[in-house]
Design a protein around this motif. Structure first.
Motif, PDB file in Angstrom:
ATOM      1  N   ALA A 162       0.878  -1.128   0.193  1.00  0.00           N
ATOM      2  CA  ALA A 162      -0.036   0.102   0.064  1.00  0.00           C
ATOM      3  C   ALA A 162       0.957   1.274  -0.113  1.00  0.00           C
ATOM      4  CB  ALA A 162      -0.890  -0.021   1.425  1.00  0.00           C
ATOM      5  N   GLU A 197      -3.007  -1.831   3.543  1.00  0.00           N
ATOM      6  CA  GLU A 197      -3.559  -0.480   3.703  1.00  0.00           C
ATOM      7  C   GLU A 197      -3.917  -0.188   5.102  1.00  0.00           C
ATOM      8  OE1 GLU A 197      -4.556  -3.337   2.185  1.00  0.00           O
ATOM      9  OE2 GLU A 197      -6.715  -3.116   1.741  1.00  0.00           O
ATOM     10  N   LYS A 214      -5.995   9.953  -0.752  1.00  0.00           N
ATOM     11  CA  LYS A 214      -6.057   8.839  -1.857  1.00  0.00           C
ATOM     12  C   LYS A 214      -4.835   7.973  -1.822  1.00  0.00           C
ATOM     13  CE  LYS A 214      -5.979   8.396  -6.928  1.00  0.00           C
ATOM     14  NZ  LYS A 214      -5.999   9.408  -8.189  1.00  0.00           N
ATOM     15  N   ILE A 215      -5.045   6.696  -1.608  1.00  0.00           N
ATOM     16  CA  ILE A 215      -3.957   5.621  -1.652  1.00  0.00           C
ATOM     17  C   ILE A 215      -4.115   4.586  -2.730  1.00  0.00           C
ATOM     18  CG2 ILE A 215      -3.825   5.569   0.933  1.00  0.00           C
ATOM     19  CD1 ILE A 215      -5.161   2.856   1.071  1.00  0.00           C
ATOM     20  N   HIS A 216      -2.791   3.768  -2.981  1.00  0.00           N
ATOM     21  CA  HIS A 216      -2.609   2.875  -4.007  1.00  0.00           C
ATOM     22  C   HIS A 216      -2.434   1.589  -3.185  1.00  0.00           C
ATOM     23  CE1 HIS A 216      -2.092   6.667  -6.133  1.00  0.00           C
ATOM     24  NE2 HIS A 216      -2.493   6.042  -7.196  1.00  0.00           N
ATOM     25  N   VAL A 217      -3.110   0.244  -3.588  1.00  0.00           N
ATOM     26  CA  VAL A 217      -2.780  -0.624  -3.411  1.00  0.00           C
ATOM     27  C   VAL A 217      -2.717  -1.864  -4.235  1.00  0.00           C
ATOM     28  CG1 VAL A 217      -3.586  -2.590  -1.742  1.00  0.00           C
ATOM     29  CG2 VAL A 217      -4.713  -0.191  -1.297  1.00  0.00           C
ATOM     30  N   GLN A 248     -12.276  -1.177   3.662  1.00  0.00           N
ATOM     31  CA  GLN A 248     -12.918  -0.040   3.317  1.00  0.00           C
ATOM     32  C   GLN A 248     -13.539   0.780   4.435  1.00  0.00           C
ATOM     33  OE1 GLN A 248     -15.628  -1.114   0.022  1.00  0.00           O
ATOM     34  NE2 GLN A 248     -14.425  -2.787  -0.531  1.00  0.00           N
ATOM     35  N   LEU A 289     -10.610   2.521   6.249  1.00  0.00           N
ATOM     36  CA  LEU A 289     -10.055   3.794   5.329  1.00  0.00           C
ATOM     37  C   LEU A 289     -11.275   4.955   5.427  1.00  0.00           C
ATOM     38  CD1 LEU A 289      -8.482   1.641   2.616  1.00  0.00           C
ATOM     39  CD2 LEU A 289      -7.454   2.756   4.289  1.00  0.00           C
ATOM     40  N   VAL A 298      -9.995   8.552   4.201  1.00  0.00           N
ATOM     41  CA  VAL A 298      -9.308   8.365   2.818  1.00  0.00           C
ATOM     42  C   VAL A 298     -10.427   8.267   1.861  1.00  0.00           C
ATOM     43  CG1 VAL A 298      -8.318   6.589   1.371  1.00  0.00           C
ATOM     44  CG2 VAL A 298      -7.450   6.751   3.868  1.00  0.00           C
ATOM     45  N   VAL A 323      -9.554   4.901  -3.258  1.00  0.00           N
ATOM     46  CA  VAL A 323      -8.313   3.802  -3.171  1.00  0.00           C
ATOM     47  C   VAL A 323      -8.256   3.346  -4.753  1.00  0.00           C
ATOM     48  CG1 VAL A 323      -7.755   1.412  -2.480  1.00  0.00           C
ATOM     49  CG2 VAL A 323      -8.948   2.893  -1.075  1.00  0.00           C
ATOM     50  N   TYR A 357      -6.757   0.203  -6.783  1.00  0.00           N
ATOM     51  CA  TYR A 357      -5.905  -0.741  -6.740  1.00  0.00           C
ATOM     52  C   TYR A 357      -5.785  -1.614  -7.931  1.00  0.00           C
ATOM     53  CZ  TYR A 357     -10.806  -2.171  -7.260  1.00  0.00           C
ATOM     54  OH  TYR A 357     -12.185  -2.494  -7.875  1.00  0.00           O
TER      55      TYR A 357
END
Length: 104
Positions: A6, A44, A57-60, A79, A82, A87, A90, A92
């Motif tokens: 993550a 995450e 915003k995050i990237h998984v 979810q 987050l 957040v 996401v 992914y």
């Protein structure tokens, strides 16, 4: 073994936070040949808990042993976690390794 990662990025510049975690479930698990339990976190969740400020915003990503990307959509528990932490988006990898976006 799967490789679960993550990350988040600043609006300007490259990645500033990354966490990898090989666990596959945040739920209670039993040690092999034991009555004792332990807990694992998804990447995450582990990432967010280590940050001072939670990003929007995050990237998984998840990779197989051979390096090919595979499904990394956060589970319903992640979810909810987050969303609760603030957040909003996401990104992914899906089963084909392509990027998808989930709005929380």
């Amino acid at each position: 073994h799967l490789f679960h990662l993550a990350a988040f990025t600043r609006k300007k510049g490259g990645p500033i936070g990354v966490n990898q975690y090989r666990g596959t479930s945040k739920f209670r698990k039993r040690y092999h040949n034991s009555r004792e339990f332990y807990y694992e976190r998804h990447a995450e969740v582990d990432l967010i808990l280590k940050l001072r400020e939670v990003p929007d915003k995050i990237h998984v990503m998840r990779f197989l042993d051979n390096g090919s990307p595979t499904m990394a959509k956060p589970c319903i528990h992640c979810q909810n976690f987050l969303r609760h932490k603030g957040v909003k988006v996401v990104r992914y990898t899906n089963w084909d390794g392509a990027w998808e976006e989930l709005r929380l």
